[in-house]
Design a protein around this motif. Structure first.
Motif, mmCIF file in Angstrom:
data_model
loop_
_atom_site.group_PDB
_atom_site.id
_atom_site.type_symbol
_atom_site.label_atom_id
_atom_site.label_comp_id
_atom_site.label_asym_id
_atom_site.label_seq_id
_atom_site.Cartn_x
_atom_site.Cartn_y
_atom_site.Cartn_z
ATOM 1 N N MET A 1 -10.454 72.707 66.766
ATOM 2 C CA MET A 1 -9.431 71.856 67.377
ATOM 3 C C MET A 1 -8.828 72.554 68.589
ATOM 4 S SD MET A 1 -7.281 70.347 64.138
ATOM 5 C CE MET A 1 -6.953 71.984 63.496
ATOM 6 N N GLN A 2 -8.625 71.780 69.626
ATOM 7 C CA GLN A 2 -8.023 72.301 70.842
ATOM 8 C C GLN A 2 -6.748 71.530 71.172
ATOM 9 O OE1 GLN A 2 -11.616 72.257 73.588
ATOM 10 N NE2 GLN A 2 -10.638 74.170 74.213
ATOM 11 N N LEU A 3 -5.671 72.259 71.408
ATOM 12 C CA LEU A 3 -4.391 71.654 71.761
ATOM 13 C C LEU A 3 -3.915 72.198 73.092
ATOM 14 C CD1 LEU A 3 -4.384 71.044 68.664
ATOM 15 C CD2 LEU A 3 -1.912 71.382 68.747
ATOM 16 N N LEU A 4 -3.271 71.337 73.860
ATOM 17 C CA LEU A 4 -2.596 71.763 75.088
ATOM 18 C C LEU A 4 -1.109 71.484 74.909
ATOM 19 C CD1 LEU A 4 -2.559 72.769 78.018
ATOM 20 C CD2 LEU A 4 -2.941 70.404 78.749
ATOM 21 N N PRO A 8 7.781 74.981 79.732
ATOM 22 C CA PRO A 8 8.035 76.183 80.536
ATOM 23 C C PRO A 8 8.748 77.292 79.778
ATOM 24 C CG PRO A 8 9.599 74.469 81.088
ATOM 25 C CD PRO A 8 8.622 73.853 80.141
ATOM 26 N N ASP A 9 9.262 76.989 78.597
ATOM 27 C CA ASP A 9 10.029 77.954 77.812
ATOM 28 C C ASP A 9 9.086 78.924 77.102
ATOM 29 O OD1 ASP A 9 11.587 79.333 76.011
ATOM 30 O OD2 ASP A 9 12.786 77.604 75.421
ATOM 31 N N GLN A 10 9.080 80.179 77.536
ATOM 32 C CA GLN A 10 8.194 81.185 76.944
ATOM 33 C C GLN A 10 8.508 81.418 75.472
ATOM 34 O OE1 GLN A 10 5.577 82.669 78.448
ATOM 35 N NE2 GLN A 10 5.941 81.463 80.298
ATOM 36 N N GLY A 11 9.775 81.344 75.114
ATOM 37 C CA GLY A 11 10.164 81.562 73.727
ATOM 38 C C GLY A 11 9.581 80.520 72.794
ATOM 39 N N ILE A 12 9.639 79.254 73.194
ATOM 40 C CA ILE A 12 9.113 78.192 72.334
ATOM 41 C C ILE A 12 7.594 78.234 72.301
ATOM 42 C CG2 ILE A 12 8.873 76.318 74.015
ATOM 43 C CD1 ILE A 12 10.466 75.984 70.540
ATOM 44 N N GLN A 13 6.972 78.718 73.370
ATOM 45 C CA GLN A 13 5.516 78.870 73.357
ATOM 46 C C GLN A 13 5.097 79.829 72.255
ATOM 47 O OE1 GLN A 13 3.841 79.907 77.150
ATOM 48 N NE2 GLN A 13 4.654 78.100 78.202
ATOM 49 N N GLU A 14 5.833 80.922 72.085
ATOM 50 C CA GLU A 14 5.525 81.892 71.037
ATOM 51 C C GLU A 14 5.688 81.254 69.656
ATOM 52 O OE1 GLU A 14 4.046 85.537 69.984
ATOM 53 O OE2 GLU A 14 4.368 84.725 72.007
ATOM 54 N N TYR A 16 5.367 78.030 68.895
ATOM 55 C CA TYR A 16 4.232 77.120 68.700
ATOM 56 C C TYR A 16 2.985 77.896 68.263
ATOM 57 C CZ TYR A 16 6.413 73.002 70.934
ATOM 58 O OH TYR A 16 7.207 71.919 71.236
ATOM 59 N N LYS A 17 2.699 78.957 68.983
ATOM 60 C CA LYS A 17 1.480 79.720 68.717
ATOM 61 C C LYS A 17 1.467 80.278 67.293
ATOM 62 C CE LYS A 17 -1.268 83.565 70.590
ATOM 63 N NZ LYS A 17 -2.498 82.764 70.745
ATOM 64 N N ASN A 18 2.571 80.913 66.897
ATOM 65 C CA ASN A 18 2.648 81.500 65.554
ATOM 66 C C ASN A 18 2.593 80.441 64.461
ATOM 67 O OD1 ASN A 18 2.869 84.042 66.700
ATOM 68 N ND2 ASN A 18 5.110 84.031 66.654
ATOM 69 N N THR A 19 3.295 79.338 64.671
ATOM 70 C CA THR A 19 3.335 78.278 63.657
ATOM 71 C C THR A 19 1.977 77.618 63.489
ATOM 72 O OG1 THR A 19 5.676 77.837 64.137
ATOM 73 C CG2 THR A 19 4.444 76.110 62.981
ATOM 74 N N LEU A 20 1.345 77.267 64.596
ATOM 75 C CA LEU A 20 0.080 76.549 64.524
ATOM 76 C C LEU A 20 -1.042 77.423 63.959
ATOM 77 C CD1 LEU A 20 0.271 74.621 67.915
ATOM 78 C CD2 LEU A 20 0.725 73.738 65.628
ATOM 79 N N GLU A 21 -1.080 78.675 64.398
ATOM 80 C CA GLU A 21 -2.154 79.547 63.919
ATOM 81 C C GLU A 21 -2.000 79.886 62.443
ATOM 82 O OE1 GLU A 21 -2.247 82.911 66.514
ATOM 83 O OE2 GLU A 21 -3.318 81.827 68.115
ATOM 84 N N SER A 22 -0.766 79.832 61.919
ATOM 85 C CA SER A 22 -0.558 80.131 60.508
ATOM 86 C C SER A 22 -0.829 78.929 59.604
ATOM 87 C CB SER A 22 0.874 80.630 60.272
ATOM 88 O OG SER A 22 1.818 79.616 60.566
ATOM 89 N N HIS A 23 -0.832 77.724 60.175
ATOM 90 C CA HIS A 23 -1.030 76.514 59.370
ATOM 91 C C HIS A 23 -2.393 75.853 59.582
ATOM 92 C CE1 HIS A 23 3.356 76.816 58.827
ATOM 93 N NE2 HIS A 23 3.193 76.009 57.792
ATOM 94 N N PHE A 24 -3.027 76.112 60.727
ATOM 95 C CA PHE A 24 -4.299 75.441 61.030
ATOM 96 C C PHE A 24 -5.351 76.497 61.404
ATOM 97 C CE2 PHE A 24 -0.850 72.528 62.007
ATOM 98 C CZ PHE A 24 -1.250 71.359 61.376
ATOM 99 N N SER A 25 -6.342 76.634 60.553
ATOM 100 C CA SER A 25 -7.380 77.632 60.830
ATOM 101 C C SER A 25 -8.306 77.135 61.934
ATOM 102 C CB SER A 25 -8.193 77.903 59.554
ATOM 103 O OG SER A 25 -8.811 76.722 59.100
ATOM 104 N N ILE A 27 -7.737 76.821 65.069
ATOM 105 C CA ILE A 27 -7.113 76.041 66.142
ATOM 106 C C ILE A 27 -7.010 76.879 67.418
ATOM 107 C CG2 ILE A 27 -4.702 76.682 65.667
ATOM 108 C CD1 ILE A 27 -4.007 73.699 66.158
ATOM 109 N N GLN A 28 -7.244 76.253 68.562
ATOM 110 C CA GLN A 28 -7.120 76.913 69.862
ATOM 111 C C GLN A 28 -5.983 76.247 70.626
ATOM 112 O OE1 GLN A 28 -10.684 77.221 72.321
ATOM 113 N NE2 GLN A 28 -9.416 77.179 74.193
ATOM 114 N N VAL A 29 -5.035 77.056 71.052
ATOM 115 C CA VAL A 29 -3.847 76.518 71.719
ATOM 116 C C VAL A 29 -3.769 77.060 73.146
ATOM 117 C CG1 VAL A 29 -1.348 76.259 71.638
ATOM 118 C CG2 VAL A 29 -2.646 76.469 69.502
ATOM 119 N N ASP A 30 -3.682 76.160 74.104
ATOM 120 C CA ASP A 30 -3.462 76.529 75.502
ATOM 121 C C ASP A 30 -2.075 76.057 75.925
ATOM 122 O OD1 ASP A 30 -6.016 77.584 75.684
ATOM 123 O OD2 ASP A 30 -6.887 75.702 76.416
#
Length: 345
Positions: A1-4, A8-14, A16-25, A27-30
């Protein structure tokens, strides 16, 4: 799965990345920080889902409409929980909507999973929807709604910026007396309006209008101290007559535009100014102030449907140019001469 994800908020990007990678094996997030960067990513990648912040560097609804039209499922994430923003996003084709303050409540991953599972079905629904475009009149009304939302947002941003530059009442102490200038504003409707709208509808309208009008005194250095069903009361430093007067004029003009958006007779806004010694208390319902009482009486009096009303002592503070816009009424009110500024449509 690929998500975009566009944010612009660097904090919320982190987050998203941690949450998605821990719940969805697998997954690729850009991430993209702006619309141009997102468009480049969309052209070079086949994403399964787009998650976008609603406050972008371009008009949001135009960008959302363009992304949806290329067949991309979109989840809208917003810093606000605006009902109208959510509705218009879904109407334009977003698959879901969530406020940022609810991201960490545990349902975000469920919303994402549902969107991914429902993506193909959503695409078929969109294909059918595109084959049956809305009537031109529907688009016309949508454009008006979206335009109104954009203007409201721009005004909010402007008022917040102005407020940061201005002072206002500061460091008031409980039980101390201060010279306070009160701006008492009350919304008034015609009898036909009461017959067209029930109490619940009127209250919804009043709540929205008071929220918008209440930002205006704050942008001129005042503070909203009291809110009632159909009224609000702002306080200014007793010597700051010009700021209170400018706020009054802007509020009067703003309500004229707001009431023109509804299928009712234009509402009136009766605004009264009065200044005097006031014993301050954080319990605004127990303020001791003759000036507050007088401004309330003046705003609510019979015949004061629309306009700005000031007693003679405030009129005397105005410069010669400002005085030309106020006209003395024929009869005194509670022993004071009253001057009136009335908007002429």
């Amino acid at each position: 799965m690929q998500l975009l994800i566009i944010d612009p908020d660097q904090g919320i990007q982190e987050y998203y990345k941690n949450t998605l990678e821990s719940h969805f094996s697998g997954i690729q997030v850009d991430f993209a920080s702006n619309c141009s960067e997102a468009e480049r990513n969309l052209q070079s990648n086949d994403y399964d889902l787009l998650i976008t912040e609603s406050e972008l560097d371009r008009p949001f609804f135009a960008f959302l409409d363009g992304v949806v039209r290329i067949g991309m499922p979109v989840i809208v994430v917003s810093r606000t929980d605006s009902e109208r923003l959510a509705v218009e996003s879904i109407r334009l084709g977003a698959i879901d909507f969530i406020s940022k303050k609810n991201l960490k409540l545990g349902i975000f991953t469920n919303i994402l999973a549902r969107a991914l599972l429902d993506g193909e079905r959503w695409k078929k629904i969109r294909e059918f929807s595109v084959s049956m475009p809305p009537y031109p009149e529907v688009r016309k009304h949508t454009d008006i709604i979206v335009g109104s939302m954009q203007k409201e947002k721009e005004e909010k941003d402007r008022l917040e910026a102005a407020q940061k530059l201005l002072g206002g009442l500061k460091n008031l102490k409980e039980g101390h007396a201060y010279n306070i200038l009160f701006l008492y504003a009350t919304v008034k409707f015609t009898e036909p309006t009461f017959s067209r709208m029930d109490d619940w509808q009127l209250q919804q309208v009043l709540t929205r209008w008071k929220r918008i009008l209440g930002r205006i005194p704050e942008s001129y250095g005042g503070q909203v101290w009291i809110e009632k069903k159909d009224s609000l009361v702002a306080a200014f430093d007793g010597g700051d007559t010009l700021s209170a007067l400018l706020a009054s004029m802007e509020m009067n003009a703003r309500l004229y535009l707001l009431s023109g958006e509804l299928p009712i007779d234009r509402a009136g806004l009766s605004i009264a100014l009065a200044a005097g010694q006031t014993v301050y208390t954080s319990d605004m319902g127990n303020l001791v102030s003759e000036a507050l009482n007088f401004s309330a009486h003046l705003a609510y009096r019979e015949g004061s449907y629309n306009g700005i009303f000031i007693p003679g002592e405030i009129h005397e503070r105005l410069n010669a140019r400002s005085k030309k816009y106020f006209f003395r009424e024929g009869e005194a009110f509670e022993g004071r001469n009253i001057y009136r500024f009335e908007r002429i449509a």
